[in-house]
Scaffold this active site. Structure first.
Site, PDB file in Angstrom:
ATOM      1  N   MET B 128       0.795  -1.222   0.000  1.00  0.00           N
ATOM      2  CA  MET B 128       0.000   0.000   0.000  1.00  0.00           C
ATOM      3  C   MET B 128       0.834   1.282   0.000  1.00  0.00           C
ATOM      4  O   MET B 128       0.641   2.181  -0.784  1.00  0.00           O
ATOM      5  CB  MET B 128      -0.832  -0.068   1.276  1.00  0.00           C
ATOM      6  CG  MET B 128      -1.911   0.917   1.391  1.00  0.00           C
ATOM      7  SD  MET B 128      -3.216   0.670   0.209  1.00  0.00           S
ATOM      8  CE  MET B 128      -4.036  -0.781   0.826  1.00  0.00           C
ATOM      9  N   LYS B 129       1.767   1.332   0.921  1.00  0.00           N
ATOM     10  CA  LYS B 129       2.552   2.545   1.126  1.00  0.00           C
ATOM     11  C   LYS B 129       3.417   2.880  -0.100  1.00  0.00           C
ATOM     12  O   LYS B 129       3.668   4.034  -0.386  1.00  0.00           O
ATOM     13  CB  LYS B 129       3.433   2.341   2.353  1.00  0.00           C
ATOM     14  CG  LYS B 129       4.543   3.358   2.520  1.00  0.00           C
ATOM     15  CD  LYS B 129       4.287   4.285   3.667  1.00  0.00           C
ATOM     16  CE  LYS B 129       5.483   5.204   3.877  1.00  0.00           C
ATOM     17  NZ  LYS B 129       5.151   6.395   4.600  1.00  0.00           N
TER      18      LYS B 129
END
Lengths: 520, 249
Positions: B128-129
């Site tokens: 995600m990041k």
């Protein structure tokens, strides 16, 4: 001084809901431990070092305990009993256990009365070490006074601790109050702490106890030269949250990035593991006088900064409530937020001021951690520098606590020495020319800024009600934070969560739960 | 050759050659340091050097801002740039492309295979990041991303790719001791070929010692080396899928 006319009873309400959310998690936390928490106990009992494969001794001892008798009673009692058998100190006993000269099964024959005294001594020594770092830092702060807020926070990230040291010294010379050593990418996913001084990393430098020591020593020298207290930061996050907190405390670090939900959301770490680990890590921070920095700013790197502003406020309230449960006083809560609104939005600066001022008034005693623009940073370094200058103005106007320096080359590379200088030059300029601006201005009643702050608080209240109803774990699994869904039993590190037996023993934790030395 | 194609940096007059420079020298700020900065720029073949600012960064380091004129001219007609292989697209453009042209979510599966325990690379691309302010594939609403982590046996990865009906498989290798990465990559491709599945997926290799030429030599569709951002990989897969779809219809 209040500048926004917030409804005091509404502030009470949101804090009460946040407390109920945190207390619900605390029930789970109280019934569980983790492999990492148990390794932390060993580290605080003085066990250190690695074998020829570079596996840390604390990891090996916990694996052995798991294999031989299980972890449900915790390591403390068994380790003390092993010391009764070895008649040696903690480190030597750990080595004897590792070399299989002693088995944890052998310790079953040792009576509790015989090990209790050793357990008590070990824990007393550990607590004494934590109190000692507290006192040491306090003494240094008398010699080198703490500068006024906002504190200027600069990062170094060469991958080589010795090179980091040079970069850090130069940043302090240019006015940095806080130095953060960025961690090597994905260290948070390692289920052990690397060992020794390191000179290679991926986009950062490994957090090791030796690296902490090297940087602390360099900064001690720098701050004496400058007559100003300089704080050292690292990361208590990921799978070794509480162990890092212990190592950091032993090396007199001042600040740790430590969020109750960041690892779950952004690193896919199991939530149960994270909640238990963060509690232990925060108890250590509380006793050792370490400021935690929470990671709400990260939500805005994936969600819209206007639309999702209330999730930042809600998370700050939850982090605060969990922090209080772990005995952290408000002065140790560096609650996070960020200047991340799209720069093409009309009146974006007014939104930013409203959000920053709301945080200021909700947490008046806490040193808020304010992050610079990153998401809309351009590779045009001149425009980036202009954005950072406006961020600096928002920060001084709303008296933020921990000011992360915006760097003009943010979108390009890890900062060069000259980039850091350029950033600090702008900060020093703005902080000086607008020093008391915040004391002079009031926001118009019913105006844009006040209305915006009220809107965010209303949305926060609605959001927290929803989270309370669902429970925090279910809320996270439903994607309420940062739009990311994480299943309750998914993620890394889940198998390392342990249900405590009624006979579970952890005298350090028992002592830490009573609160920091400063509370007594 | 016409002279209009001869170019030089532009300040405020055609062919004035003006450039602005900023750099640091590892010397203490002094008259001598400034002179050194000036002389250094003349060594770069710049003239009319003016050191407009010299500031101390820390003991033994000085930061300079300078203006100077460049001498050489360049025949613009002789300049050729090869097309970048990956179409540079951002998060929003890639999602829009998938939505418009493919009309379903893309499924991308990734893992570090063999004995390699490093997830640095695969996590930077998939988590995600993301990496360096570039969102990871998990974040893309039009991509279903599955990161299986490290030490995944090739057969497990192939089975998962079939179960999830993957469009693309990402394989990361960080450890390169004794060419372990080459062996693991080769083993994977051979296994796919034995199962007659090679053409079913877009297969991508990634890692610090990978480049596109090496990956193609090993039988992969593409290879991504250091500094790769998630959007590079996403753009490659999305465009490749559009291309394949076009070829079918």
């Amino acid at each position: 001084m209040a500048k926004i006319n917030l409804d005091k009873s509404q502030v009470e309400t949101v804090k009460t809901i946040a407390k109920s959310i945190a207390d619900d998690i605390q029930k789970f936390v109280d019934e569980h431990s983790t492999e990492s928490v148990e390794r932390t106990v060993l580290r605080l009992y003085g066990v250190d070092g690695v074998d020829e494969d570079k596996t840390p001794l604390p990891n090996k001892i916990i694996e052995k305990l798991l294999a031989e008798v299980g972890l449900n009673e915790g390591v403390s009692k068994y380790f003390a009993k092993a010391m009764v058998l070895s008649k040696r100190d903690g480190q030597t006993t750990a080595e004897l256990l590792d070399q299989n000269h002693i088995s944890f099964k052998d310790t079953l024959s040792v009576l509790d009365v015989d090990s209790l005294k050793i357990e008590k001594d070990l824990s007393k020594k550990a607590i004494h070490a934590l109190d000692n770092t507290y006192n040491k830092k306090l003494k240094k702060q008398i010699e080198c006074p703490v500068p006024p807020t906002p504190w200027k926070y600069l990062i170094v990230a060469t991958g080589n601790i010795y090179e980091d040291r040079v970069q850090a010294e130069s940043a302090v010379d240019s006015g940095a109050d806080i130095i953060a050593v960025i961690r090597s990418t994905a260290q948070s996913l390692l289920d052990y702490i690397p060992y020794g001084a390191t000179t290679e990393g991926f986009g950062g430098t490994y957090a090791t106890q030796e690296n902490f020591k090297i940087m602390r020593k360099a900064l001690d020298k720098s701050m004496k030269k400058r007559g100003r207290y300089v704080r050292l930061v690292n990361y208590s996050s990921g799978l070794c949250m509480s162990e890092i907190a212990a190592c950091a405390a032993m090396e007199d670090l001042d600040m740790l990035l430590n969020d109750s939900m960041y690892g779950i959301l952004f690193r896919d770490i199991n939530m149960k593991r994270t909640f238990v680990d963060q509690y232990m890590s925060r108890l250590i921070c509380s006793r050792a006088n370490i400021i935690i920095n929470t990671g709400e700013d990260n939500y805005l790197t994936t969600s819209d900064a206007i639309e999702s502003a209330h999730t930042v406020t809600a998370s700050q309230l939850i982090n605060e409530a969990m922090g209080i449960n772990a005995r952290l006083k408000p002065e140790l809560l560096g609650l996070g937020h960020a200047y991340e609104i799209n720069p093409t939005v009309e009146n974006a600066f007014l939104y930013e001021l409203a959000h920053a001022q709301l945080a200021r008034e909700l947490f008046p005693r806490s040193p808020l951690k304010y992050m610079p623009p990153t998401k809309y940073k351009k590779t045009d370094i001149f425009f980036s520098h202009a954005m950072d200058t406006m961020f600096n103005l928002a920060s001084i106007t709303t008296n933020q606590g921990i000011h992360l320096a915006g760097i003009l080359t943010e979108a390009i590379h890890t900062p060069l020495m000259q980039d850091r200088y350029q950033a600090l030059d702008s900060i020093n300029y703005v902080f000086n020319i607008a020093k008391n601006l915040g004391d002079e201005i009031e926001f118009k009643a019913g105006g844009f800024i006040e209305n915006r702050a009220k809107t965010v608080l209303n949305e926060t209240e609605q959001f927290l009600i929803k989270v309370e109803k669902m429970g925090l774990m279910t809320s996270i699994s439903n994607g309420l934070f940062a739009g990311i869904k994480r299943p309750i039993d998914g993620g890394k590190g889940g198998p390392g969560v342990i249900k405590k037996a009624p006979t579970y023993s952890n005298p350090i934790m028992d002592e830490l739960k009573k609160g920091g030395k400063h509370d007594q | 050759m016409t002279s209009k194609n001869l170019i030089k940096p532009y300040g405020d007059t055609m062919n004035d050659g003006v450039m602005q420079l900023a750099f640091t020298l590892p010397v203490e700020n002094s008259a001598r340091a400034k002179k050194a900065a000036e002389v250094y720029l003349t060594k770069l073949n710049l003239v009319d050097v003016a050191i407009s600012s010299a500031k101390k960064l820390t003991d033994g380091f000085t930061y300079f801002v300078a203006f100077a004129r460049a001498i050489p001219t360049l025949n613009y007609d002789e300049i050729e740039a090869t097309e970048v292989q990956i179409k540079e697209m951002n998060f929003y453009q890639i999602n829009a492309l998938i939505k418009e042209k493919i009309n379903r979510k893309l499924v991308i599966i990734g893992a570090t295979i063999g004995t390699d325990a490093h997830t640095v690379g695969i996590d930077a691309i998939m988590n995600m990041k993301g990496y360096n302010m570039d969102y990871g594939l998990e974040r893309y609403p039009e991509i279903e991303a599955y990161n299986l982590g490290s030490q995944v046996p090739p057969e497990t990865l192939i089975k998962a790719a079939l179960d999830y009906k993957a469009d693309a498989i990402l394989i990361s290798q960080t450890v390169t001791q004794k060419d372990a990465h080459i062996r693991n990559f080769t083993e994977f491709i051979e296994m796919l070929e034995a199962e007659k599945l090679r053409n079913r997926f877009i297969i991508i290799a990634g890692g610090p010692r990978i480049n596109n030429d090496l990956a193609i030599e090993l039988g992969f569709d593409a290879g991504f080396g250091p500094g790769t951002l998630p959007s590079h990989v996403a753009s490659y897969v999305a465009n490749k899928m559009v291309e394949r779809k076009g070829a079918q219809s």
